[in-house]
Scaffold this active site. Structure first.
Site, PDB file in Angstrom:
ATOM      1  N   HIS A   1      -3.732  -5.095   0.220  1.00  0.00           N
ATOM      2  CA  HIS A   1      -3.190  -5.635   1.481  1.00  0.00           C
ATOM      3  C   HIS A   1      -3.296  -7.159   1.512  1.00  0.00           C
ATOM      4  CE1 HIS A   1      -2.669  -1.853   3.742  1.00  0.00           C
ATOM      5  NE2 HIS A   1      -3.643  -1.424   2.970  1.00  0.00           N
TER       6      HIS A   1
ATOM      7  N   GLU B   1      -1.750  -9.167   3.306  1.00  0.00           N
ATOM      8  CA  GLU B   1      -1.569  -9.711   4.668  1.00  0.00           C
ATOM      9  C   GLU B   1      -2.903 -10.078   5.329  1.00  0.00           C
ATOM     10  OE1 GLU B   1      -1.188  -6.588   3.776  1.00  0.00           O
ATOM     11  OE2 GLU B   1      -1.673  -5.151   5.365  1.00  0.00           O
TER      12      GLU B   1
ATOM     13  N   CYS C   1       0.831  -1.206   0.000  1.00  0.00           N
ATOM     14  CA  CYS C   1       0.000   0.000   0.000  1.00  0.00           C
ATOM     15  C   CYS C   1       0.868   1.259   0.000  1.00  0.00           C
ATOM     16  CB  CYS C   1      -1.001  -0.028   1.150  1.00  0.00           C
ATOM     17  SG  CYS C   1      -2.433   1.002   0.818  1.00  0.00           S
TER      18      CYS C   1
HETATM   19  N1  GLN Z   1      -1.804   6.857   2.842  1.00  0.00           N
HETATM   20  C1  GLN Z   1      -1.895   6.094   1.640  1.00  0.00           C
HETATM   21  C2  GLN Z   1      -3.242   6.265   0.963  1.00  0.00           C
HETATM   22  O1  GLN Z   1      -4.205   6.645   1.577  1.00  0.00           O
HETATM   23  C3  GLN Z   1      -1.618   4.637   1.910  1.00  0.00           C
HETATM   24  C4  GLN Z   1      -2.653   3.959   2.752  1.00  0.00           C
HETATM   25  C5  GLN Z   1      -2.222   2.647   3.318  1.00  0.00           C
HETATM   26  O2  GLN Z   1      -1.037   2.329   3.337  1.00  0.00           O
HETATM   27  N2  GLN Z   1      -3.153   1.869   3.838  1.00  0.00           N
HETATM   28  O3  GLN Z   1      -3.362   6.003  -0.194  1.00  0.00           O
END
Ligand code: GLN
Length: 535
Positions: free
Chosen positions: A508, A510, A382
């Protein structure tokens, strides 16, 4: 008939109620029962989405995009039943619903009160999950500690369940602490008091799970039984395990926890088959080789902030017969160092987890650069993927100010930015790109080889995206865009060229890794780290 097991906690917080409830779910599932899990969080937040990781650890995301307490992550790792929005209940949700009904005149002029209106709403929410054909047992974990003011309506609703459904359908499991004092003497008084606190609100626990450092001796279980009216064999010793939390279902089953539950609830089912859990624990215990993974993040002081990532790494280790050692590297400290090499000494791989806000970002960019140049396996998740893109923009495209509009709104080269539809979003809760969505994987990429699929579905939780303005330029300079959304409008995954294992994913993975079925990306990452370590 659908059965309900309420899990409460006493004495103090952080005793591992989530793992205890999950372990119970795992054993019952291994007996062929269809289990559902519900977490009740007595806070007023509607969900965990607006909370900082420092408050409650990671925000766990379900397929349907619910932003929930990290205990739902435990549920998914231990129990295979589906989880979604309805499996996470908060005071905020209950009151929002009740107030909305009141405004709509649904209470027909009555005075709206905690009992019966709030408790009815709680019962309805639980029954929505539990009263579904095919569901055998619903386990409801009530967050907080008995005695907390905010959990009283939920405990009262649980008491009413017993009144409404009776002993053959409702069971109370209470998790307490049996501390040791100097000389190693076990103390049962806190457990006695905590069982009494439950009794005062009309709940007699049926089973006690007693947390202690060492297994409780027989006479102590009898003593606790005598003071709490819980049968001696239902006083279960939830002692500290020296291996992994995945041994806990086994320690519970050895003491006959599932037998007691099915007997008390009158459930007719097969014996438990915990072979997969034995296998997980044996592999973990027998693994000799240690692989050190550096996690370069900003919420590193609190272990629970990256809970699912840490667990998924351990699962990847189990799949590769190695032990994973987590080396937590504070990106803010990295940022302040002239020489970051010492942080990555003896490290076999680097993972950059998700995150929000500007703090520590430059440290992550420096770490990613170091991994790319030194060909260290690097996994960006992410925010981690966004950092890999920004670093590529700075080092390879030559834009020294490359950034995300999240951290530098005025930068000329915004390689990561908000989507059109996110620009005017003002509300914080539930407004990110959330939950499961499809990704198309490009053939002949590393990620395609790992998944061995053209199409995957993973969970998201982010607001920002790789800018399409720079997509071509990034590709022309070698960055591999290995995954995109179905309409090909958004970048879902990237890979470094000429690098053994440099993968960034906007989703994600995970959240979907389980000890029994580790996620393929984590298996492959750890395997690459083993190869790197050999060199
Ligand atoms: N801050 C980034 C976004 O909002 C990444 C978010 C995250 O890592 N969950 O896109």
């Amino acid at each position: 008939m659908n059965k309900y097991i309420f899990v409460t906690g006493g004495v103090c917080s952080s005793l591992g109620k989530g793992v205890a409830a999950s372990s119970l779910g795992a054993i019952l599932e291994s007996r062929g029962l269809s289990v559902r899990m519900i977490k009740i969080d007595p806070y007023i937040n509607v969900d965990a989405g607006t909370m900082s990781p420092y408050q409650h650890g990671e925000v766990f995301v379900t397929d349907d995009g619910a932003e929930t307490d990290l205990d739902l992550g435990n549920y998914e790792r231990f129990v295979s039943s589906p989880l979604g929005k309805e499996n996470s209940i908060t005071t905020g949700q209950i009151y929002r619903e009740v107030i909305q009904k009141e405004r709509e005149g649904k209470y027909l002029g009555k005075t709206v009160q905690v009992i019966p209106h709030v408790t009815d709403e709680i019962k309805q929410r639980i029954c929505k999950t539990g009263e579904v054909p095919g569901v055998d047992v619903t386990i409801i974990e009530i967050g907080g500690t008995v005695g907390d003011i905010e959990s009283i309506p939920f405990l009262e609703a649980a008491r009413q369940f017993m009144h409404d459904f009776g002993k053959k359908r409702v069971l109370f499991v209470h998790l307490t602490l049996v501390p040791t004092v100097s000389g190693g003497e076990f103390k049962t008084k806190p457990t006695q008091h905590s069982a009494k606190a439950l009794l005062e609100i009309g709940i007699q626990p049926d089973i006690l799970l007693c947390r202690s450092e060492e297994p409780l001796r027989e006479e102590l279980r009898h003593k606790i039984s005598l003071f709490t009216n819980v049968e001696p064999e239902a006083v279960i010793s939830a002692y500290n395990v020296s291996t992994t939390i995945y041994e806990i279902p086994l320690t519970f089953a050895e003491q006959g926890l599932d037998e007691i539950v099915v007997r008390k609830l009158g459930i007719d089912c097969k014996k438990s088959d915990l072979r997969p859990w034995h296998e997980v624990v044996n592999t973990y215990v027998n693994a000799k080789k240690i692989i050190r993974i550096g996690i370069l993040g900003k919420y590193i002081e609190l272990h629970d902030s990256y809970k699912s990532i840490f667990e998924a790494l351990l699962h990847g280790g189990i799949a590769n017969n190695v032990k994973v050692e987590l080396v937590k590297i504070d990106s803010e400290q990295c940022e302040q160092s002239d020489d970051i090499a010492p942080y990555f000494k003896d490290i076999d791989g680097i993972l950059i987890p998700g995150g929000f806000g500007q703090r520590g970002i430059e440290g992550m960019i420096a770490g990613v650069s170091y991994a790319r140049i030194n060909k260290i396996p690097c996994f960006g998740i992410c925010l981690g993927m966004q950092i890999m893109v920004i670093e590529y923009g700075r080092s390879i495209l030559g834009y020294s100010d490359a950034n995300s509009t999240e951290f530098a709104p005025q930068a000329e080269h915004s390689l990561v930015c908000l989507l059109e539809e996110q620009i005017d979003v003002k509300a914080y809760g539930g407004t990110m790109r959330l939950g499961k969505s499809d990704t198309l994987l490009r053939k002949n990429t590393l990620i395609h080889k790992i998944y061995n699929k053209d199409k995957i579905a993973e969970r998201h939780r982010h607001r920002y995206e790789v800018s399409n303005v720079y997509k071509k330029e990034l590709m022309n300079k070698g960055l591999i865009i290995s995954g995109v959304t179905f309409d090909e409008s958004l970048v879902e995954s990237i890979e470094w060229p000429d690098h053994p294992w440099g993968i960034g994913v906007q989703f994600h993975p995970e959240f979907k890794s389980r000890p029994i079925s580790p996620h393929v990306l984590f298996i492959s990452f750890i395997s690459a780290c083993i190869e790197y370590g050999k060199k």
